[in-house]
Design a protein around this motif. Structure first.
Motif, PDB file in Angstrom:
ATOM      1  N   VAL A  46      41.149  32.979  37.826  1.00 27.20           N
ATOM      2  CA  VAL A  46      41.212  33.682  39.109  1.00 27.20           C
ATOM      3  C   VAL A  46      41.707  35.103  38.854  1.00 27.20           C
ATOM      4  O   VAL A  46      42.553  35.332  37.994  1.00 27.20           O
ATOM      5  CB  VAL A  46      42.127  32.927  40.114  1.00 27.20           C
ATOM      6  N   ALA A  47      41.121  36.057  39.592  1.00 28.31           N
ATOM      7  CA  ALA A  47      41.528  37.463  39.504  1.00 28.31           C
ATOM      8  C   ALA A  47      42.059  37.909  40.864  1.00 28.31           C
ATOM      9  O   ALA A  47      41.634  37.382  41.902  1.00 28.31           O
ATOM     10  CB  ALA A  47      40.348  38.334  39.095  1.00 28.31           C
ATOM     11  N   TYR A  48      42.945  38.881  40.839  1.00 30.73           N
ATOM     12  CA  TYR A  48      43.585  39.346  42.073  1.00 30.73           C
ATOM     13  C   TYR A  48      43.016  40.685  42.528  1.00 30.73           C
ATOM     14  O   TYR A  48      43.725  41.599  42.931  1.00 30.73           O
ATOM     15  CB  TYR A  48      45.101  39.400  41.879  1.00 30.73           C
ATOM     16  N   ALA A  49      41.692  40.770  42.467  1.00 27.48           N
ATOM     17  CA  ALA A  49      40.935  41.924  42.954  1.00 27.48           C
ATOM     18  C   ALA A  49      39.504  41.436  43.156  1.00 27.48           C
ATOM     19  O   ALA A  49      39.139  40.360  42.699  1.00 27.48           O
ATOM     20  CB  ALA A  49      40.960  43.055  41.928  1.00 27.48           C
ATOM     21  N   THR A  50      38.698  42.226  43.841  1.00 19.69           N
ATOM     22  CA  THR A  50      37.282  41.898  43.945  1.00 19.69           C
ATOM     23  C   THR A  50      36.666  42.078  42.564  1.00 19.69           C
ATOM     24  O   THR A  50      36.902  43.082  41.892  1.00 19.69           O
ATOM     25  CB  THR A  50      36.579  42.805  44.974  1.00 19.69           C
ATOM     26  N   VAL A  51      35.895  41.090  42.125  1.00 22.35           N
ATOM     27  CA  VAL A  51      35.241  41.143  40.817  1.00 22.35           C
ATOM     28  C   VAL A  51      33.755  41.387  41.043  1.00 22.35           C
ATOM     29  O   VAL A  51      33.116  40.697  41.835  1.00 22.35           O
ATOM     30  CB  VAL A  51      35.437  39.816  40.041  1.00 22.35           C
ATOM     31  N   LEU A  95      24.467  36.589  26.576  1.00 30.32           N
ATOM     32  CA  LEU A  95      24.663  37.012  27.959  1.00 30.32           C
ATOM     33  C   LEU A  95      25.652  38.166  27.928  1.00 30.32           C
ATOM     34  O   LEU A  95      26.790  37.995  27.494  1.00 30.32           O
ATOM     35  CB  LEU A  95      25.213  35.843  28.797  1.00 30.32           C
ATOM     36  N   ARG A  96      25.190  39.368  28.324  1.00 27.54           N
ATOM     37  CA  ARG A  96      26.064  40.548  28.358  1.00 27.54           C
ATOM     38  C   ARG A  96      26.311  40.931  29.813  1.00 27.54           C
ATOM     39  O   ARG A  96      25.370  41.047  30.598  1.00 27.54           O
ATOM     40  CB  ARG A  96      25.438  41.742  27.634  1.00 27.54           C
ATOM     41  N   VAL A  97      27.580  41.120  30.141  1.00 27.59           N
ATOM     42  CA  VAL A  97      27.973  41.371  31.530  1.00 27.59           C
ATOM     43  C   VAL A  97      28.981  42.514  31.593  1.00 27.59           C
ATOM     44  O   VAL A  97      29.912  42.581  30.784  1.00 27.59           O
ATOM     45  CB  VAL A  97      28.608  40.097  32.144  1.00 27.59           C
ATOM     46  N   LEU A  98      28.797  43.412  32.553  1.00 25.19           N
ATOM     47  CA  LEU A  98      29.805  44.410  32.874  1.00 25.19           C
ATOM     48  C   LEU A  98      30.640  43.817  33.991  1.00 25.19           C
ATOM     49  O   LEU A  98      30.119  43.426  35.036  1.00 25.19           O
ATOM     50  CB  LEU A  98      29.158  45.717  33.339  1.00 25.19           C
ATOM     51  N   ASN A  99      31.946  43.693  33.750  1.00 22.21           N
ATOM     52  CA  ASN A  99      32.891  43.089  34.684  1.00 22.21           C
ATOM     53  C   ASN A  99      33.748  44.220  35.260  1.00 22.21           C
ATOM     54  O   ASN A  99      34.493  44.860  34.518  1.00 22.21           O
ATOM     55  CB  ASN A  99      33.747  42.077  33.916  1.00 22.21           C
ATOM     56  N   VAL A 100      33.627  44.470  36.556  1.00 22.70           N
ATOM     57  CA  VAL A 100      34.383  45.545  37.206  1.00 22.70           C
ATOM     58  C   VAL A 100      35.295  44.920  38.247  1.00 22.70           C
ATOM     59  O   VAL A 100      34.839  44.214  39.150  1.00 22.70           O
ATOM     60  CB  VAL A 100      33.445  46.568  37.887  1.00 22.70           C
ATOM     61  N   LYS A 101      36.594  45.180  38.111  1.00 24.80           N
ATOM     62  CA  LYS A 101      37.571  44.705  39.093  1.00 24.80           C
ATOM     63  C   LYS A 101      38.051  45.920  39.876  1.00 24.80           C
ATOM     64  O   LYS A 101      38.513  46.894  39.297  1.00 24.80           O
ATOM     65  CB  LYS A 101      38.750  44.023  38.397  1.00 24.80           C
ATOM     66  N   ALA A 102      37.904  45.841  41.208  1.00 27.36           N
ATOM     67  CA  ALA A 102      38.297  46.973  42.032  1.00 27.36           C
ATOM     68  C   ALA A 102      38.904  46.473  43.337  1.00 27.36           C
ATOM     69  O   ALA A 102      38.367  45.548  43.937  1.00 27.36           O
ATOM     70  CB  ALA A 102      37.080  47.853  42.319  1.00 27.36           C
ATOM     71  N   PRO A 103      40.016  47.066  43.755  1.00 25.76           N
ATOM     72  CA  PRO A 103      40.804  48.000  42.954  1.00 25.76           C
ATOM     73  C   PRO A 103      41.412  47.281  41.747  1.00 25.76           C
ATOM     74  O   PRO A 103      41.346  46.054  41.650  1.00 25.76           O
ATOM     75  CB  PRO A 103      41.902  48.463  43.919  1.00 25.76           C
ATOM     76  N   ARG A 104      42.007  48.059  40.857  1.00 27.55           N
ATOM     77  CA  ARG A 104      42.617  47.455  39.674  1.00 27.55           C
ATOM     78  C   ARG A 104      43.587  46.369  40.122  1.00 27.55           C
ATOM     79  O   ARG A 104      44.384  46.573  41.039  1.00 27.55           O
ATOM     80  CB  ARG A 104      43.364  48.509  38.857  1.00 27.55           C
ATOM     81  N   PRO A 105      43.521  45.191  39.518  1.00 25.63           N
ATOM     82  CA  PRO A 105      44.392  44.079  39.941  1.00 25.63           C
ATOM     83  C   PRO A 105      45.880  44.417  39.791  1.00 25.63           C
ATOM     84  O   PRO A 105      46.281  45.076  38.838  1.00 25.63           O
ATOM     85  CB  PRO A 105      44.019  42.947  38.990  1.00 25.63           C
ATOM     86  N   SER A 106      46.660  43.947  40.755  1.00 28.37           N
ATOM     87  CA  SER A 106      48.109  44.165  40.701  1.00 28.37           C
ATOM     88  C   SER A 106      48.800  43.079  39.879  1.00 28.37           C
ATOM     89  O   SER A 106      49.924  43.260  39.436  1.00 28.37           O
ATOM     90  CB  SER A 106      48.683  44.188  42.119  1.00 28.37           C
ATOM     91  N   LYS A 107      48.102  41.929  39.707  1.00 25.34           N
ATOM     92  CA  LYS A 107      48.627  40.833  38.888  1.00 25.34           C
ATOM     93  C   LYS A 107      47.573  40.468  37.851  1.00 25.34           C
ATOM     94  O   LYS A 107      46.380  40.635  38.085  1.00 25.34           O
ATOM     95  CB  LYS A 107      48.925  39.592  39.740  1.00 25.34           C
ATOM     96  N   ALA A 108      48.019  39.933  36.732  1.00 22.41           N
ATOM     97  CA  ALA A 108      47.099  39.541  35.672  1.00 22.41           C
ATOM     98  C   ALA A 108      46.251  38.341  36.088  1.00 22.41           C
ATOM     99  O   ALA A 108      46.705  37.472  36.842  1.00 22.41           O
ATOM    100  CB  ALA A 108      47.889  39.204  34.408  1.00 22.41           C
ATOM    101  N   THR A 109      45.028  38.310  35.582  1.00 20.65           N
ATOM    102  CA  THR A 109      44.158  37.149  35.766  1.00 20.65           C
ATOM    103  C   THR A 109      44.815  35.950  35.123  1.00 20.65           C
ATOM    104  O   THR A 109      45.467  36.081  34.105  1.00 20.65           O
ATOM    105  CB  THR A 109      42.793  37.430  35.089  1.00 20.65           C
ATOM    106  N   HIS A 110      44.662  34.760  35.731  1.00 20.62           N
ATOM    107  CA  HIS A 110      45.238  33.579  35.097  1.00 20.62           C
ATOM    108  C   HIS A 110      44.254  32.418  35.130  1.00 20.62           C
ATOM    109  O   HIS A 110      43.360  32.360  35.981  1.00 20.62           O
ATOM    110  CB  HIS A 110      46.594  33.201  35.715  1.00 20.62           C
ATOM    111  N   LEU A 111      44.431  31.510  34.179  1.00 19.96           N
ATOM    112  CA  LEU A 111      43.577  30.322  34.106  1.00 19.96           C
ATOM    113  C   LEU A 111      43.948  29.340  35.187  1.00 19.96           C
ATOM    114  O   LEU A 111      45.084  29.279  35.634  1.00 19.96           O
ATOM    115  CB  LEU A 111      43.735  29.651  32.737  1.00 19.96           C
ATOM    116  N   VAL A 112      42.955  28.556  35.620  1.00 21.39           N
ATOM    117  CA  VAL A 112      43.129  27.549  36.655  1.00 21.39           C
ATOM    118  C   VAL A 112      43.131  26.176  35.983  1.00 21.39           C
ATOM    119  O   VAL A 112      42.301  25.914  35.117  1.00 21.39           O
ATOM    120  CB  VAL A 112      41.990  27.623  37.693  1.00 21.39           C
TER     121      VAL A 112
END
Length: 117
Positions: A46-51, A95-112
């Motif tokens: 899970v990420a804490y920004a729009t991905v 599979l090559r992907v550009l991953n853009v998180k905006a705005p920059r996440p305030s918390k680190a991504t973590h595993l579920v």
């Protein structure tokens, strides 16, 4: 002006054991280049920004928020903040992907934990 050449950026260690290069981290956004070889998959996280995932090359699937989406080149998918998701390369080429998180996440991504959506 700043120019960044993707394959001159050192790969970043990550819990998914995939090729990940952090291309830019700014206040407005964070850009990462991801490569999943055939058969590779991310762990659910899970990420804490729009991905925003832009598929540069290849095919695969995105599991996100209870949905499964078939991915192909030149496709953009927007994932809302805090949505559990993962990429899977079920194809025969990288599979090559550009991953853009905006705005920059305030918390680190973590595993579920497994079994949770």
């Amino acid at each position: 002006m700043k120019v960044i050449k993707t394959f001159e950026v050192v790969e970043s260690p990550n819990p998914h054991s995939i090729s990940a290069r952090v291309l830019h981290v700014g206040e407005a956004a964070q850009f990462e280049h991801l490569i999943l070889e055939p058969g590779q998959e991310q762990k659910k996280h899970v990420a804490y920004a729009t991905v925003h995932l832009y598929v540069l090359e290849g095919t695969g699937i995105l599991e996100a928020g209870g949905e499964t989406i078939a991915l192909s080149a030149d496709m953009l998918v927007e994932i809302p903040p805090e949505t559990h998701h993962r990429l899977v390369n079920n194809g025969e080429s990288r599979l090559r992907v550009l991953n853009v998180k905006a705005p920059r996440p305030s918390k680190a991504t973590h595993l579920v934990a497994e079994g949770k959506n």
